[in-house]
Design an enzyme around this catalytic site. Structure first.
Site, PDB file in Angstrom:
ATOM      1  N   TYR A 296       0.816  -1.222   0.000  1.00 48.61           N
ATOM      2  CA  TYR A 296       0.000   0.000   0.000  1.00 48.61           C
ATOM      3  C   TYR A 296       0.845   1.266   0.000  1.00 48.61           C
ATOM      4  CZ  TYR A 296      -3.904  -3.066   0.788  1.00 48.61           C
ATOM      5  OH  TYR A 296      -4.842  -4.049   0.615  1.00 48.61           O
ATOM      6  N   GLU A 370      -2.535  -7.969  -2.915  1.00 49.10           N
ATOM      7  CA  GLU A 370      -3.364  -6.818  -2.511  1.00 49.10           C
ATOM      8  C   GLU A 370      -2.664  -5.538  -2.918  1.00 49.10           C
ATOM      9  OE1 GLU A 370      -4.562  -6.385   1.601  1.00 49.10           O
ATOM     10  OE2 GLU A 370      -5.089  -8.502   1.743  1.00 49.10           O
TER      11      GLU A 370
HETATM   12  O1  IFM Z   1      -8.320  -4.242   4.609  1.00 48.30           O
HETATM   13  C1  IFM Z   1      -6.993  -4.644   4.744  1.00 48.30           C
HETATM   14  C2  IFM Z   1      -6.844  -6.116   4.453  1.00 48.30           C
HETATM   15  O2  IFM Z   1      -7.673  -6.883   5.254  1.00 48.30           O
HETATM   16  C3  IFM Z   1      -5.421  -6.557   4.678  1.00 48.30           C
HETATM   17  N1  IFM Z   1      -4.486  -5.702   3.995  1.00 48.30           N
HETATM   18  C4  IFM Z   1      -4.641  -4.275   4.121  1.00 48.30           C
HETATM   19  C5  IFM Z   1      -6.083  -3.883   3.822  1.00 48.30           C
HETATM   20  C6  IFM Z   1      -6.250  -2.365   3.954  1.00 48.30           C
HETATM   21  O3  IFM Z   1      -5.922  -1.944   5.224  1.00 48.30           O
END
Ligand code: IFM
Length: 467
Positions: A296, A370
């Site tokens: 992120y 992610e």
């Molecule tokens: O929502 C979370 C997810 O459950 C795990 N990784 C980070 C995301 C955003 O904070």
């Protein structure tokens, strides 16, 4: 450089059970640590809980249809442990398994590849009451649970991941206490980290013995893109310490079968690591078919002169540090734009991580399991949700992925976090990460403009030159 992604690149979206399913007390499901935590006053913003969430348990067929409309090629979801094995031990509950079998079948019927994550933070409360992740038995229970899920879904799921972001489970759950189960004990956090590693290794082994040969097994880590504020020796040492605790504490045992010697030295005054048994590291280093990277934002650190824990380090505010053994470290907000989480937008951290792991494990394919951003998305008068910031975020990060591929990284897929707005842990429903807007009172789903944009990228396999 071309903006076209390699043929076969997986265009996915991800969610997690407690964040979207709801149906918290249905069909035999028992509380997980997140049910207990969210029902404890003061732990989650607004007193929000996952009791109903996005009601995906009842609406999964519509949600899968929506995914198909959006051209999603792969869907990464997690299994709620206490839905399929309510006490965390013993036989599985058929109704729980049936839900996931029906979900997987619906995905296949729409040409979407299912990707299972076994553990996304929702330990059965009963196992926490018996000691939780700081106790070794929890790893054995996880392996048993992995085998049960593999027996039920192994004939229809090819890509499996064991744990999601074990750093959060160990250090936010048992260190800073901003996540469930909310404990604030540095030694428990380190013990939890080891038992999560062991659970991964034993779980991978259980999967391998239950699954057909074509199955692929991975893990989803959130390695830190840690930067030193200056090149001074003190700041570089702060970077090294946080890198050891954020990343190498998991990646070294999983990929190389060892704990970093600097980590052992940094934490020596807290623990002697005697809970690492002789055969553990060999078990943890179970061969993997891919490494999942969640990314992120980067983290900027410097040396600090005192021992005060970071009140806020990008993972929430707490009097207690999630970084045991690295207390003399200060955290700084990087310059530039931020998301609604106050996380800086900087795709170079993702590039650095992809190149780092390409060099470290050149034969292991990488997946971005992610990546995404929260913004304050609201429907306009016509009910349309415009989210140009999210499109810009996704564009910048996908361009970086493409650049890493051009520079030799073997990246096989990208999973947008998240398919839809959901329960953002201690922030409750206040933060919206979805490409699809959820109006919680009515459970209406509205694809945001980023969902349409992503659908076009997935359809063409090509990134437009600008957002
Ligand atoms: O929502 C979370 C997810 O459950 C795990 N990784 C980070 C995301 C955003 O904070």
């Amino acid at each position: 450089m071309t903006h076209r992604f390699p043929p076969g690149f997986l265009w996915g979206a991800a969610t997690a059970a407690y964040q979207i399913e709801g149906a918290a007390r249905e069909d035999g499901r028992t509380p997980s640590i997140w049910d207990t935590f969210s029902h404890t006053p003061g732990k989650v913003a607004g007193g929000d809980t996952g009791d109903v969430a996005a009601d995906h348990y009842h609406r999964f067929r519509d949600d899968v249809r929506l995914m198909a409309d959006l051209g999603i090629g792969a869907y990464r979801f997690s299994v709620s442990w206490s839905r399929v094995q309510p006490t965390g031990r013993g036989p599985a509950v058929q109704r729980g398994l049936d839900f996931y079998r029906a979900l997987v079948d619906e995905l296949h019927a729409h040409g979407i590849q299912p990707v299972v994550t076994l553990y996304h933070w929702d330990l059965p409360q009963e196992l926490e009451s018996a000691g939780g992740w700081p106790e070794r038995d929890t790893a054995y229970h996880f392996a048993e649970y992995a085998g049960l899920v593999a027996d039920a879904l192994g004939d229809r799921v090819e890509l499996w991941t064991t744990l999601n972001e074990p750093w959060c489970s160990a250090f936010l759950g048992y260190g800073s206490g901003v996540h469930a189960p909310g404990r604030t004990d540095p030694v428990a956090a380190l013990r939890a980290a080891h038992h999560l590693n062991l659970a991964h290794g034993l779980g991978a082994q259980a999967l391998r013995s239950a699954l057909p040969a074509r199955a692929r097994i991975a893990v989803c880590l959130n390695p830190g893109a840690i930067r030193a504020r200056t090149q001074s020796p003190g700041d570089l040492d702060a970077q090294r310490r946080i890198d050891a605790l954020a990343t190498r504490i998991f990646s070294d045992p999983m990929l190389h079968g060892r704990y970093p010697t600097d980590l052992l030295a940094d934490t020596a005054r807290l623990t002697d690591w005697s809970y690492v048994h002789d055969s553990d590291l060999a078990a943890i280093k179970h061969p993997l078919d891919a490494l999942g990277i969640n990314y992120y934002t980067p983290t900027v650190v410097s040396a600090a002169t005192d021992n005060r824990p970071p009140r806020k380090d990008g993972h929430g505010a707490s009097e207690h540090s999630p970084w045991p053994g690295a207390e003399r470290v200060a955290f700084h907000q990087p310059p530039g734009d931020v998301t609604a989480m106050d996380w800086s937008v900087d795709p170079t951290g993702l590039y650095d991580l992809l190149m780092r792991f390409s060099r470290e494990v050149p034969d292991l394919p990488l997946l971005i399991t992610e990546n995404g951003a929260a913004y304050e998305d609201k429907p306009d008068a016509e009910g349309v949700v415009h989210d140009p910031e999210r499109i810009a975020y996704l564009h910048a990060h996908l361009a970086t992925v493409r650049r890493a591929i051009a520079d030799g990284a073997d990246v096989r897929g990208y999973f947008l976090w998240s398919l839809m707005d959901n329960f953002e842990w201690s922030y409750g429903y206040a933060k919206r990460f979805g490409a699809v807007h959820v109006d919680y009172p009515t459970q209406t789903r509205t694809p945001k403009s980023s969902a349409r944009w992503y659908a076009e990228v997935a359809r063409t396999g090509e990134l437009p030159t600008s957002a």
